[in-house]
Design a protein around this motif. Structure first.
Motif, PDB file in Angstrom:
ATOM      1  N   LEU A  17       0.833  -1.210   0.000  1.00  0.00           N
ATOM      2  CA  LEU A  17       0.000   0.000   0.000  1.00  0.00           C
ATOM      3  C   LEU A  17       0.868   1.260   0.000  1.00  0.00           C
ATOM      4  O   LEU A  17       0.504   2.272  -0.611  1.00  0.00           O
ATOM      5  N   LEU A  18       2.005   1.214   0.667  1.00  0.00           N
ATOM      6  CA  LEU A  18       2.927   2.354   0.671  1.00  0.00           C
ATOM      7  C   LEU A  18       3.343   2.699  -0.748  1.00  0.00           C
ATOM      8  O   LEU A  18       3.316   3.866  -1.160  1.00  0.00           O
ATOM      9  N   TYR A  19       3.722   1.686  -1.531  1.00  0.00           N
ATOM     10  CA  TYR A  19       4.102   1.921  -2.930  1.00  0.00           C
ATOM     11  C   TYR A  19       2.903   2.422  -3.734  1.00  0.00           C
ATOM     12  O   TYR A  19       3.027   3.323  -4.571  1.00  0.00           O
ATOM     13  N   ASN A  20       1.717   1.856  -3.481  1.00  0.00           N
ATOM     14  CA  ASN A  20       0.501   2.249  -4.194  1.00  0.00           C
ATOM     15  C   ASN A  20       0.224   3.741  -3.996  1.00  0.00           C
ATOM     16  O   ASN A  20       0.005   4.484  -4.963  1.00  0.00           O
ATOM     17  N   LEU A  21       0.236   4.207  -2.746  1.00  0.00           N
ATOM     18  CA  LEU A  21      -0.070   5.606  -2.447  1.00  0.00           C
ATOM     19  C   LEU A  21       0.966   6.540  -3.062  1.00  0.00           C
ATOM     20  O   LEU A  21       0.627   7.608  -3.597  1.00  0.00           O
ATOM     21  N   TYR A  39       0.937  11.775  -1.550  1.00  0.00           N
ATOM     22  CA  TYR A  39       2.192  11.772  -0.804  1.00  0.00           C
ATOM     23  C   TYR A  39       2.009  11.962   0.691  1.00  0.00           C
ATOM     24  O   TYR A  39       2.756  11.382   1.490  1.00  0.00           O
ATOM     25  N   ASP A  40       1.033  12.790   1.100  1.00  0.00           N
ATOM     26  CA  ASP A  40       0.830  12.989   2.535  1.00  0.00           C
ATOM     27  C   ASP A  40       0.517  11.659   3.221  1.00  0.00           C
ATOM     28  O   ASP A  40       1.096  11.318   4.264  1.00  0.00           O
ATOM     29  N   GLU A  41      -0.421  10.895   2.630  1.00  0.00           N
ATOM     30  CA  GLU A  41      -0.780   9.598   3.209  1.00  0.00           C
ATOM     31  C   GLU A  41       0.393   8.621   3.125  1.00  0.00           C
ATOM     32  O   GLU A  41       0.629   7.829   4.047  1.00  0.00           O
ATOM     33  N   ALA A  42       1.118   8.661   1.995  1.00  0.00           N
ATOM     34  CA  ALA A  42       2.221   7.723   1.795  1.00  0.00           C
ATOM     35  C   ALA A  42       3.316   7.938   2.836  1.00  0.00           C
ATOM     36  O   ALA A  42       3.807   6.973   3.446  1.00  0.00           O
ATOM     37  N   PHE A  43       3.718   9.186   3.068  1.00  0.00           N
ATOM     38  CA  PHE A  43       4.801   9.431   4.022  1.00  0.00           C
ATOM     39  C   PHE A  43       4.339   9.215   5.464  1.00  0.00           C
ATOM     40  O   PHE A  43       5.142   8.830   6.328  1.00  0.00           O
ATOM     41  N   ARG A  78       4.921   5.239  10.021  1.00  0.00           N
ATOM     42  CA  ARG A  78       4.393   4.169  10.886  1.00  0.00           C
ATOM     43  C   ARG A  78       5.155   2.865  10.650  1.00  0.00           C
ATOM     44  O   ARG A  78       5.465   2.131  11.591  1.00  0.00           O
ATOM     45  N   LEU A  79       5.457   2.575   9.378  1.00  0.00           N
ATOM     46  CA  LEU A  79       6.188   1.350   9.070  1.00  0.00           C
ATOM     47  C   LEU A  79       7.618   1.414   9.608  1.00  0.00           C
ATOM     48  O   LEU A  79       8.163   0.403  10.064  1.00  0.00           O
ATOM     49  N   THR A  80       8.222   2.598   9.532  1.00  0.00           N
ATOM     50  CA  THR A  80       9.582   2.749  10.064  1.00  0.00           C
ATOM     51  C   THR A  80       9.605   2.491  11.572  1.00  0.00           C
ATOM     52  O   THR A  80      10.505   1.820  12.099  1.00  0.00           O
ATOM     53  N   THR A  81       8.579   3.018  12.265  1.00  0.00           N
ATOM     54  CA  THR A  81       8.486   2.800  13.713  1.00  0.00           C
ATOM     55  C   THR A  81       8.290   1.323  14.039  1.00  0.00           C
ATOM     56  O   THR A  81       8.847   0.799  15.011  1.00  0.00           O
ATOM     57  N   ALA A  82       7.490   0.634  13.189  1.00  0.00           N
ATOM     58  CA  ALA A  82       7.182  -0.778  13.454  1.00  0.00           C
ATOM     59  C   ALA A  82       8.288  -1.722  12.982  1.00  0.00           C
ATOM     60  O   ALA A  82       8.274  -2.904  13.336  1.00  0.00           O
ATOM     61  N   LEU A  83       9.247  -1.224  12.222  1.00  0.00           N
ATOM     62  CA  LEU A  83      10.256  -2.076  11.604  1.00  0.00           C
ATOM     63  C   LEU A  83      11.007  -2.964  12.597  1.00  0.00           C
ATOM     64  O   LEU A  83      11.186  -4.166  12.335  1.00  0.00           O
ATOM     65  N   PRO A  84      11.446  -2.446  13.742  1.00  0.00           N
ATOM     66  CA  PRO A  84      12.183  -3.328  14.682  1.00  0.00           C
ATOM     67  C   PRO A  84      11.350  -4.499  15.198  1.00  0.00           C
ATOM     68  O   PRO A  84      11.910  -5.502  15.655  1.00  0.00           O
ATOM     69  N   LYS A  85      10.014  -4.373  15.149  1.00  0.00           N
ATOM     70  CA  LYS A  85       9.156  -5.433  15.676  1.00  0.00           C
ATOM     71  C   LYS A  85       8.762  -6.458  14.610  1.00  0.00           C
ATOM     72  O   LYS A  85       8.103  -7.440  14.933  1.00  0.00           O
ATOM     73  N   ARG A 129       6.109  16.158  -3.484  1.00  0.00           N
ATOM     74  CA  ARG A 129       6.757  15.049  -2.782  1.00  0.00           C
ATOM     75  C   ARG A 129       7.646  15.576  -1.658  1.00  0.00           C
ATOM     76  O   ARG A 129       7.587  15.110  -0.518  1.00  0.00           O
ATOM     77  N   THR A 130       8.497  16.550  -2.024  1.00  0.00           N
ATOM     78  CA  THR A 130       9.453  17.075  -1.042  1.00  0.00           C
ATOM     79  C   THR A 130       8.741  17.741   0.119  1.00  0.00           C
ATOM     80  O   THR A 130       9.080  17.532   1.287  1.00  0.00           O
ATOM     81  N   LEU A 131       7.717  18.543  -0.196  1.00  0.00           N
ATOM     82  CA  LEU A 131       6.991  19.250   0.853  1.00  0.00           C
ATOM     83  C   LEU A 131       6.254  18.272   1.765  1.00  0.00           C
ATOM     84  O   LEU A 131       6.254  18.429   2.985  1.00  0.00           O
ATOM     85  N   ALA A 132       5.621  17.241   1.158  1.00  0.00           N
ATOM     86  CA  ALA A 132       4.906  16.252   1.965  1.00  0.00           C
ATOM     87  C   ALA A 132       5.866  15.538   2.916  1.00  0.00           C
ATOM     88  O   ALA A 132       5.537  15.282   4.076  1.00  0.00           O
ATOM     89  N   TYR A 133       7.054  15.220   2.409  1.00  0.00           N
ATOM     90  CA  TYR A 133       8.050  14.559   3.266  1.00  0.00           C
ATOM     91  C   TYR A 133       8.446  15.464   4.429  1.00  0.00           C
ATOM     92  O   TYR A 133       8.480  15.025   5.583  1.00  0.00           O
TER      93      TYR A 133
END
Length: 575
Positions: free
Chosen positions: A100-104, A110-114, A119-126, A331-335
């Motif tokens: 879904l990240l790639y889809n968005l 971009y706002d939803e994607a980033f 959230r995925l970055t935070t969950a990555l260690p788990k 893209r840049t602004l959304a990030y």
């Protein structure tokens, strides 16, 4: 991420005795042998009534992947969200979230994607499942590449190399690194990593990923003025691209063919390839490849003296060019805004935690001496003051980013979107007062030659000098913005058509008379100007833009370095 490569021989269709194993085998063939993947997907659909609930959700996830592969991002998003919200399977939900990240991101949300990327970055260690972790790292790398964060994108791609699950290779991590390096202009056709990625993906039997690397190499050949090499390469991989039917590769290969033929002087083949690329697009699509093909068609029709067709293609090129530049800025602004939002949330969380500490300390104060209590209170007030201070800094930073979103990063004037918005608002107000206004479009002549001959730094200096000259001739009430590339827009309020023509001509002469100093000498430049007036075109911004654009095109076609204005009967007149 755009994948594509050599097609593998089809596998024999086997009976579905173990649906779970069959689904796993089907998933493994997505990019290795896409035609076989589709065939097996159709076969397992016939077995739906005897699938378990988990196997049915697995099938829905593969359907969502195929739907997105065909370019239907809206339908794919619905399918993926169903898997995430209702499957109850942590592994499938993780895979669907990464996809879904790639889809968005591909669908320009971009706002939803980033936000999802955070959230995925935070969950990555788990994330313990190796395949889910691998997919999550892959799509995070792609999103960071979208945002222009090249080093971070490469970092995540290398993390993929350190976490390759069974059945995978370093093909896709190398693909991501090549893509990030290419987008940041750090590659040449002789860079070793390209051949390394191609060899790895061929050995891994990854046709889509291999073709992706071939297309990058073809683009580099075109950038390095080697169109014959690019064309030979595109002809060689064309059968594989047609077999895989990956929409992005079909479009990009046609666009690169159009460029190559145009550079070789074969206008007929260039036009055919460009029109084939347009036919692959959908209404309202904005992409770098469509911008390329419309520019090719414009140059061809202009070369052959087909003015009407050239103007039509030029208008489409301008739409694509402006849309593409706005998309990159978005893209840049959304990030950046997502990063700011995350930081604010962290500070608010820290603030709540510290407030809880304050309550606990206050309870302890009742058992201590008065002097000690006062000391604690002072310390706590200092903590609160520091929190307020940081929150104020974050708020000020957010306001600064909001201001930057309305400005052009290079020149400091309005960007395209904000200029159009402000111009439309000003015209509506002016119409109620029955005032007059002039819309001016300015385009620097032969600006591409300045960039190609003297470099982009000198080109930027020319753009800044042009802005400074224009501002000297404008009033505080006039609106001034950069429409994209070397094109600028000015809305002169409370200004008749004759006054507008005089101001436009003064600006044109000032630009011509003000060269820029460069290392290789003095660079003279000029501008073509198109003007439309509410006196003849009314207050509708869309019509004013169309009239000004047509006038600008006429100024270009009739010799450049001149002002062309509209007339009451709808024709154009030179100022």
């Amino acid at each position: 991420m755009a994948w594509s490569a050599l097609v593998q021989p089809a596998h024999a269709v086997t009976a579905v005795t173990n649906p779970t194993a069959f689904l796993e085998q089907t998933e493994s063939l997505r990019t290795k042998d896409h035609p076989q993947f589709v065939q097996m997907l159709e076969q397992i659909h016939r077995e739906t009534p005897r699938l378990t609930q988990r196997e049915q959700w697995y099938l829905r996830y593969l359907d969502a992947w195929e739907t997105m592969f065909r370019g239907d991002y809206s339908q794919s998003e619905l399918q993926l969200r169903e898997v995430i919200d209702h499957s109850g399977d942590v592994t499938l939900a993780g895979k669907a979230s990464a996809l879904l990240l790639y889809n968005l991101g591909t669908n320009q949300r971009y706002d939803e994607a980033f936000a999802l990327a955070n959230r995925l970055t935070t969950a990555l260690p788990k994330i313990s499942d190796p395949h889910v972790r691998y997919a999550t790292l892959m799509y995070l790398s792609q999103m960071l590449d979208f945002a222009g964060q090249t080093d971070l994108a490469i970092k995540y791609a290398r993390m993929m190399e350190d976490a390759i699950p069974p059945g995978e290779t370093s093909c896709l991590p190398l693909n991501l690194q090549v893509a990030a390096l290419y987008n940041s202009k750090r590659l040449t056709s002789s860079s070793p990593i390209i051949q390394q990625a191609i060899d790895t993906c061929v050995v891994a039997g990854q046709p889509i990923a291999t073709n992706s690397m071939w297309l990058v190499l073809s683009s580099l050949y075109l950038d390095e003025s080697q169109p014959d090499k690019a064309l030979a390469l595109l002809d060689r991989i064309a059968p594989s691209i047609r077999t895989s039917r990956y929409h992005f590769h079909l479009l990009s290969s046609q666009a690169e063919q159009a460029q190559a033929y145009a550079k070789l002087g074969n206008d007929n083949e260039a036009k055919k390839a460009a029109l084939d690329a347009i036919a692959l697009g959908r209404p309202g699509d904005i992409s770098e490849w469509l911008r390329v093909v419309y520019e090719v068609l414009y140059q061809i029709e202009k070369k052959h003296g087909n003015d009407a067709a050239a103007l039509a293609y030029y208008e489409q090129y301008v739409i694509q060019d402006k849309g593409y530049l706005n998309d990159v800025s978005a893209r840049t602004l959304a990030y950046e805004m997502t990063q700011q939002h995350t930081l604010v949330q962290k500070l608010e969380t820290d603030s709540l935690s510290k407030q809880n500490s304050i309550l606990r300390l206050k309870q302890a104060l009742g058992t201590k001496a008065v002097e000690t209590s006062r000391l604690y209170i002072i310390l706590l007030l200092l903590v609160l003051a520091s929190i307020v201070f940081w929150l104020l800094r974050i708020k000020r930073s957010q306001l600064r980013f909001k201001k930057l979103s309305s400005q052009d990063g290079l020149t400091g004037i309005f960007n395209h979107q904000h200029f159009i918005s402000e111009a439309d608002r000003a015209l509506r107000v002016l119409e109620k007062k029955h005032g007059a206004a002039c819309l001016i479009f300015i385009d620097l002549d032969y600006f591409k030659q300045v960039n190609d001959t003297h470099g982009h730094a000198v080109g930027d200096a020319v753009l800044k000098r042009t802005v400074a000259i224009c501002e000297q001739h404008l009033r505080p009430t006039d609106l001034f913005g950069r429409l994209g590339g070397e094109e600028f827009g000015i809305l002169l309020l409370d200004c008749s058509r004759d006054q507008g023509k005089a101001i436009a001509d003064r600006i044109r002469m000032a630009i011509q008379a003000t060269p820029v100093d460069a290392d290789r000498g003095v660079i003279s430049f000029s501008a073509s100007v198109g003007l439309a007036s509410t006196d003849t075109s009314g207050y509708g911004l869309q019509r004013l833009c169309r009239e000004a654009d047509a006038a600008l095109y006429r100024a270009k076609r009739t010799g450049r370095n001149r002002v062309i204005a509209d007339t009451e009967d709808g024709s154009l007149v030179e100022a």
